[in-house]
Design an enzyme around this catalytic site. Structure first.
Site, PDB file in Angstrom:
ATOM      1  N   ARG A 131       0.823  -1.206   0.000  1.00  0.00           N
ATOM      2  CA  ARG A 131       0.000   0.000   0.000  1.00  0.00           C
ATOM      3  C   ARG A 131       0.863   1.265   0.000  1.00  0.00           C
ATOM      4  O   ARG A 131       1.829   1.365   0.734  1.00  0.00           O
ATOM      5  CB  ARG A 131      -0.911  -0.011   1.246  1.00  0.00           C
ATOM      6  CG  ARG A 131      -1.707   1.250   1.431  1.00  0.00           C
ATOM      7  CD  ARG A 131      -2.890   1.027   2.320  1.00  0.00           C
ATOM      8  NE  ARG A 131      -2.564   1.063   3.749  1.00  0.00           N
ATOM      9  CZ  ARG A 131      -3.498   1.009   4.699  1.00  0.00           C
ATOM     10  NH1 ARG A 131      -4.773   0.864   4.386  1.00  0.00           N
ATOM     11  NH2 ARG A 131      -3.135   1.047   5.962  1.00  0.00           N
ATOM     12  N   ARG A 160       2.949   4.204   4.516  1.00  0.00           N
ATOM     13  CA  ARG A 160       2.537   4.715   5.828  1.00  0.00           C
ATOM     14  C   ARG A 160       3.473   4.141   6.876  1.00  0.00           C
ATOM     15  O   ARG A 160       3.760   2.955   6.834  1.00  0.00           O
ATOM     16  CB  ARG A 160       1.093   4.270   6.104  1.00  0.00           C
ATOM     17  CG  ARG A 160       0.144   5.408   6.382  1.00  0.00           C
ATOM     18  CD  ARG A 160      -1.269   4.919   6.398  1.00  0.00           C
ATOM     19  NE  ARG A 160      -1.563   4.093   7.567  1.00  0.00           N
ATOM     20  CZ  ARG A 160      -2.772   3.615   7.851  1.00  0.00           C
ATOM     21  NH1 ARG A 160      -3.786   3.867   7.052  1.00  0.00           N
ATOM     22  NH2 ARG A 160      -2.979   2.888   8.919  1.00  0.00           N
ATOM     23  N   ARG A 171      -0.149  -4.515  14.795  1.00  0.00           N
ATOM     24  CA  ARG A 171      -1.525  -4.043  14.615  1.00  0.00           C
ATOM     25  C   ARG A 171      -2.500  -5.217  14.577  1.00  0.00           C
ATOM     26  O   ARG A 171      -3.612  -5.137  15.083  1.00  0.00           O
ATOM     27  CB  ARG A 171      -1.650  -3.206  13.341  1.00  0.00           C
ATOM     28  CG  ARG A 171      -1.196  -1.766  13.546  1.00  0.00           C
ATOM     29  CD  ARG A 171      -0.828  -1.080  12.254  1.00  0.00           C
ATOM     30  NE  ARG A 171      -1.949  -0.868  11.361  1.00  0.00           N
ATOM     31  CZ  ARG A 171      -1.815  -0.666  10.051  1.00  0.00           C
ATOM     32  NH1 ARG A 171      -0.610  -0.679   9.498  1.00  0.00           N
ATOM     33  NH2 ARG A 171      -2.867  -0.451   9.309  1.00  0.00           N
TER      34      ARG A 171
HETATM   35  P1  ADP Z   1      -6.017   0.455   9.929  1.00  0.00           P
HETATM   36  O1  ADP Z   1      -7.488   0.128   9.986  1.00  0.00           O
HETATM   37  O2  ADP Z   1      -5.426   0.243   8.579  1.00  0.00           O
HETATM   38  O3  ADP Z   1      -5.231  -0.183  11.032  1.00  0.00           O
HETATM   39  P2  ADP Z   1      -6.511   3.199  10.760  1.00  0.00           P
HETATM   40  O4  ADP Z   1      -6.249   4.300   9.829  1.00  0.00           O
HETATM   41  O5  ADP Z   1      -7.946   2.908  11.086  1.00  0.00           O
HETATM   42  O6  ADP Z   1      -5.787   1.972  10.126  1.00  0.00           O
HETATM   43  O7  ADP Z   1      -5.746   3.428  12.140  1.00  0.00           O
HETATM   44  C1  ADP Z   1      -4.375   3.676  12.205  1.00  0.00           C
HETATM   45  C2  ADP Z   1      -3.928   3.870  13.654  1.00  0.00           C
HETATM   46  O8  ADP Z   1      -4.646   4.969  14.254  1.00  0.00           O
HETATM   47  C3  ADP Z   1      -4.229   2.691  14.592  1.00  0.00           C
HETATM   48  O9  ADP Z   1      -3.241   1.700  14.521  1.00  0.00           O
HETATM   49  C4  ADP Z   1      -4.267   3.413  15.956  1.00  0.00           C
HETATM   50  O10 ADP Z   1      -2.984   3.726  16.427  1.00  0.00           O
HETATM   51  C5  ADP Z   1      -4.946   4.715  15.628  1.00  0.00           C
HETATM   52  N1  ADP Z   1      -6.425   4.609  15.764  1.00  0.00           N
HETATM   53  C6  ADP Z   1      -7.351   4.762  14.775  1.00  0.00           C
HETATM   54  N2  ADP Z   1      -8.595   4.594  15.250  1.00  0.00           N
HETATM   55  C7  ADP Z   1      -8.466   4.323  16.572  1.00  0.00           C
HETATM   56  C8  ADP Z   1      -9.387   4.030  17.621  1.00  0.00           C
HETATM   57  N3  ADP Z   1     -10.709   3.996  17.402  1.00  0.00           N
HETATM   58  N4  ADP Z   1      -8.882   3.799  18.851  1.00  0.00           N
HETATM   59  C9  ADP Z   1      -7.584   3.836  19.097  1.00  0.00           C
HETATM   60  N5  ADP Z   1      -6.655   4.088  18.170  1.00  0.00           N
HETATM   61  C10 ADP Z   1      -7.080   4.328  16.914  1.00  0.00           C
END
Ligand code: ADP
Ligand code: ZN
Length: 215
Positions: A131, A160, A171
């Protein structure tokens, strides 16, 4: 088509929540609240929220619940959120799900459904390692085009920081430990949860989601 609809879109990292979420939000004319996107935008702006979130995000850890719930509380107070909305990447912990439940209940509202996009670990690792996103505006670059510039703003494409293989594995662990329990929490409550295979093409997945929530 406009319809009052409150949806949660769940699934592991790289399941395609952003792509499907944008299509759904557009179709139903409702705002999409993607906590990951909001946090990344705050980082680019150099705001207080962005500074707080940065170290957690880069390590693949979750940003603290109270930070996330504060952000969602503000979003739900806006005029645009009154006729429905879509949550993408939120809630990610049972505490966040409980917090959302309280916010909605206080406003006399409830969720219509949770859509869970299922994708295997092998597929996730494959998707995230290839990605590329725009370093300026965060748009995800279309795959397989060998592009070097953002189709939206012309910015350079980068990996990213949290898409590095070590961080992706963390993750996934965090997802299993903290986010999967949210699905059981919803299944035990009266909220409808739809499991949709997140493979088979963007249009096909969208079709399956629309069929499920129309039922
Ligand atoms: P992905 O779904 O690809 O893991 P996101 O863009 O949704 O990516 O999230 C990237 C990062 O942002 C997460 O790994 C976390 O650190 C933070 N994050 C996003 N949404 C939340 C949430 N609801 N609670 C806690 N951390 C969050
Ligand atoms: Zn861009």
């Amino acid at each position: 088509m406009t319809r009052v609809l409150r949806l949660v879109l769940m699934g592991p990292p790289g399941a395609g929540k952003g792509t499907q979420g944008e299509l759904l939000a557009h179709r139903f004319g409702i705002p999409r609240y993607a906590t990951g996107d909001i946090l990344r935008a705050s980082r680019r702006d150099g705001s207080e929220l962005g500074r707080k979130a940065q170290s957690f995000m880069d390590a693949g850890e979750l940003v603290p619940d109270e930070v996330i719930l504060g952000l969602i509380g503000e979003a739900l107070d806006t005029p645009e959120a009154q006729d429905g909305c879509l949550f993408d990447g939120f809630p990610r912990t049972v505490a966040q799900a409980e917090g959302l439940d309280t916010l909605l209940r206080e406003a006399g509202r409830e969720l219509d459904a949770v859509v869970n996009l299922a994708v295997s670990d092998a597929e996730i690792v494959r998707r995230l390692s290839s990605r590329r996103v725009c370093g300026d505006c965060g748009t995800v670059a279309p795959t397989g085009e060998g592009r070097r510039e953002c189709p939206g703003c012309g910015g350079g494409l980068v990996t990213r920081p949290d898409d590095r293989p070590e961080t992706v594995l963390r993750r996934l662990e965090v997802y299993r430990e903290q986010t999967e329990p949210v699905l059981s929490w919803y299944r035990d409550s009266s909220t409808r949860v739809f499991d949709i295979p997140g493979t088979g093409g963007v249009a096909r997945v969208q079709e399956l989601i629309l069929e499920a929530i129309a039922a």
